[in-house]
Write a protein that holds these residues in place. Structure first.
Motif, PDB file in Angstrom:
ATOM      1  N   GLY A  90      -2.968   9.685   2.113  1.00 28.77           N
ATOM      2  CA  GLY A  90      -2.647   8.312   1.785  1.00 28.77           C
ATOM      3  C   GLY A  90      -1.207   7.928   2.025  1.00 28.77           C
ATOM      4  N   GLU A 110       0.502   6.202   0.188  1.00 26.86           N
ATOM      5  CA  GLU A 110       1.182   6.282  -1.100  1.00 26.86           C
ATOM      6  C   GLU A 110       1.946   7.590  -1.279  1.00 26.86           C
ATOM      7  OE1 GLU A 110       0.069   6.148  -5.871  1.00 26.86           O
ATOM      8  OE2 GLU A 110      -1.444   5.667  -4.380  1.00 26.86           O
ATOM      9  N   ASP A 165      -9.083  12.807  -1.550  1.00 27.51           N
ATOM     10  CA  ASP A 165      -7.672  12.458  -1.565  1.00 27.51           C
ATOM     11  C   ASP A 165      -7.043  13.202  -2.732  1.00 27.51           C
ATOM     12  OD1 ASP A 165      -5.120  11.401  -1.755  1.00 27.51           O
ATOM     13  OD2 ASP A 165      -5.751   9.333  -1.382  1.00 27.51           O
ATOM     14  N   LEU A 220      -7.490   0.504   1.665  1.00 32.29           N
ATOM     15  CA  LEU A 220      -7.735   0.613   0.228  1.00 32.29           C
ATOM     16  C   LEU A 220      -6.730  -0.246  -0.527  1.00 32.29           C
ATOM     17  CD1 LEU A 220      -9.372   1.999  -2.017  1.00 32.29           C
ATOM     18  CD2 LEU A 220      -7.687   3.846  -1.975  1.00 32.29           C
ATOM     19  N   ASP A 221      -7.210  -1.362  -1.075  1.00 39.28           N
ATOM     20  CA  ASP A 221      -6.330  -2.279  -1.796  1.00 39.28           C
ATOM     21  C   ASP A 221      -6.420  -1.982  -3.286  1.00 39.28           C
ATOM     22  OD1 ASP A 221      -5.036  -4.549  -2.987  1.00 39.28           O
ATOM     23  OD2 ASP A 221      -5.306  -5.598  -1.083  1.00 39.28           O
ATOM     24  N   LEU A 222      -5.362  -1.408  -3.838  1.00 36.30           N
ATOM     25  CA  LEU A 222      -5.367  -0.991  -5.236  1.00 36.30           C
ATOM     26  C   LEU A 222      -5.567  -2.165  -6.186  1.00 36.30           C
ATOM     27  CD1 LEU A 222      -2.382   1.532  -5.090  1.00 36.30           C
ATOM     28  CD2 LEU A 222      -4.820   2.065  -5.014  1.00 36.30           C
ATOM     29  N   SER A 230      -5.399   6.858   4.661  1.00 32.93           N
ATOM     30  CA  SER A 230      -5.630   5.773   3.710  1.00 32.93           C
ATOM     31  C   SER A 230      -4.452   4.810   3.759  1.00 32.93           C
ATOM     32  CB  SER A 230      -5.802   6.335   2.295  1.00 32.93           C
ATOM     33  OG  SER A 230      -6.055   5.300   1.376  1.00 32.93           O
ATOM     34  N   ASP A 270      -2.863   2.415   2.049  1.00 31.75           N
ATOM     35  CA  ASP A 270      -2.839   1.972   0.653  1.00 31.75           C
ATOM     36  C   ASP A 270      -2.095   0.650   0.540  1.00 31.75           C
ATOM     37  OD1 ASP A 270      -4.152   4.336  -0.135  1.00 31.75           O
ATOM     38  OD2 ASP A 270      -2.252   5.419  -0.189  1.00 31.75           O
ATOM     39  N   GLY A 306      -5.435  -0.490 -10.037  1.00 30.52           N
ATOM     40  CA  GLY A 306      -4.317   0.424  -9.853  1.00 30.52           C
ATOM     41  C   GLY A 306      -3.510   0.737 -11.090  1.00 30.52           C
TER      42      GLY A 306
END
Length: 252
Positions: free
Chosen positions: A113, A115, A90, A179-181, A138, A140, A20
Motif C-alpha cells: 500500500g 500508506e 496487506d 482504496l478510499d479510506l 494499493s 490508498d 479509516g
C-alpha cells in the motif's frame, strides 16, 4: 467482475472498518455469523460458503507498525479452519525482507500500500522478492486524494493518482487497488469511478476497488467502467449482498 470479501484484522479480531478511523473500530457484527462478533475464522468460513474465490485481509496491526498477526492469517489460510489459501494480504509491506514471512503465513497475493511504502524502488524490490506470487499496489486514498499516513503527505490532484498507478506498473505489480479510506464502511456508494476508468484505460492492468459498495447495482456500475474486482464488507455483513449476488451481470 469478482466480489472479494474483506477481513480487517485488529488485535486478533475481525473488526468493522469505518472511514479509516482505526482507533474506533469495533468487532464486526454480521448476519453471516450473528452470535459470534469479531470471529475472524468463523467469518472466513462463512465467506467460503458464500462461494467467494478469494478473500482480502488487511492486517491493521502490521499496517500501523505493530507485530503482524501471522498466526491468525495462517489459520485463515487453512481450509479446515477458515477460508483456504487464496488470500490477498496487506500486512503493511515496506521492505522486501517482510515478503517471506507474509507468504509463509499463507498469502498467495501480496498487497503493498501507498500508506506504508517508503518509495517505488522498495515496491520494485518487494515485487522481485515475491517471485511468482502476484503483488498488487494499493492506491490508498482519503476523499479521493492519495495519502501516506506514515509521512503525513497528501497529494491533491487526480493526475497524481494516475501517475502513481503508472509508477507502480513500472515497478512490476500485477494489478492496482483503488482504496478510499473515507468510504470504507460508509455505505455511501463507490467513489473514484472516473479514476478507475482512467487507470484501466491508461495502464491496462487489472483494477480493483474498495469502499462504499452497497448493492449489486453498485457492482454493476463498477463493472461498466472496467473494474475487475470489488472488495466488499459492510454490505455482506448487513445482508444486502447475498450468495445469489456473488456473480452479477457483467462479472464474467
Amino acid at each position: 467482475m469478482e466480489l472479494i470479501p474483506v477481513l480487517d484484522l485488529q488485535h486478533g479480531r475481525a473488526v468493522h472498518a469505518r472511514r479509516g478511523a482505526r482507533e474506533q473500530y469495533q468487532p464486526v457484527s454480521s448476519v453471516l455469523l450473528p452470535e459470534r462478533p469479531g470471529d475472524a475464522l468463523g467469518l472466513a468460513g462463512a465467506y467460503r460458503e458464500l462461494g467467494a474465490r478469494r478473500c482480502y485481509i488487511a492486517d491493521l496491526d502490521a499496517i500501523q507498525g505493530r507485530p503482524p498477526q501471522y498466526d491468525l492469517i495462517r489459520a485463515i489460510a487453512d481450509p479446515g479452519q477458515g477460508f483456504g489459501p487464496d488470500l490477498l494480504v496487506d500486512a503493511g509491506l515496506a521492505d522486501p525482507a517482510q515478503v517471506a514471512p507474509v507468504l509463509a503465513a499463507g498469502a498467495r497475493t501480496l498487497v503493498a500500500g501507498l500508506e506504508t511504502l517508503p518509495d517505488f524502488s522498495a515496491l520494485a524490490e518487494i515485487v522481485a522478492a515475491a517471485g511468482a506470487h502476484p503483488v498488487l499496489f494499493s492506491l490508498d486514498l482519503l476523499l479521493g486524494k492519495p495519502v501516506r499516513r506514515l509521512t503525513g503527505r497528501i497529494a491533491t490532484q487526480e493526475a497524481v493518482s494516475l501517475e502513481l498507478g503508472a509508477r507502480a506498473a513500472d515497478a512490476g505489480v500485477r494489478g492496482l487497488l483503488v482504496l478510499d479510506l473515507a468510504t470504507v464502511g460508509s455505505e455511501a456508494g463507490p467513489r473514484n469511478v472516473d479514476l478507475i476508468d482512467g487507470l484501466k484505460r491508461m495502464i491496462g492492468l487489472p483494477v480493483y476497488t474498495g469502499g462504499g459498495v452497497r448493492s449489486a447495482e453498485d457492482l454493476r456500475a463498477l463493472a461498466e467502467v472496467g473494474c475487475d474486482a470489488a472488495l466488499v464488507g459492510t454490505a455482506l455483513h448487513a445482508g444486502r449482498i447475498r450468495r445469489s449476488e456473488f456473480t452479477v451481470p457483467g462479472s464474467e
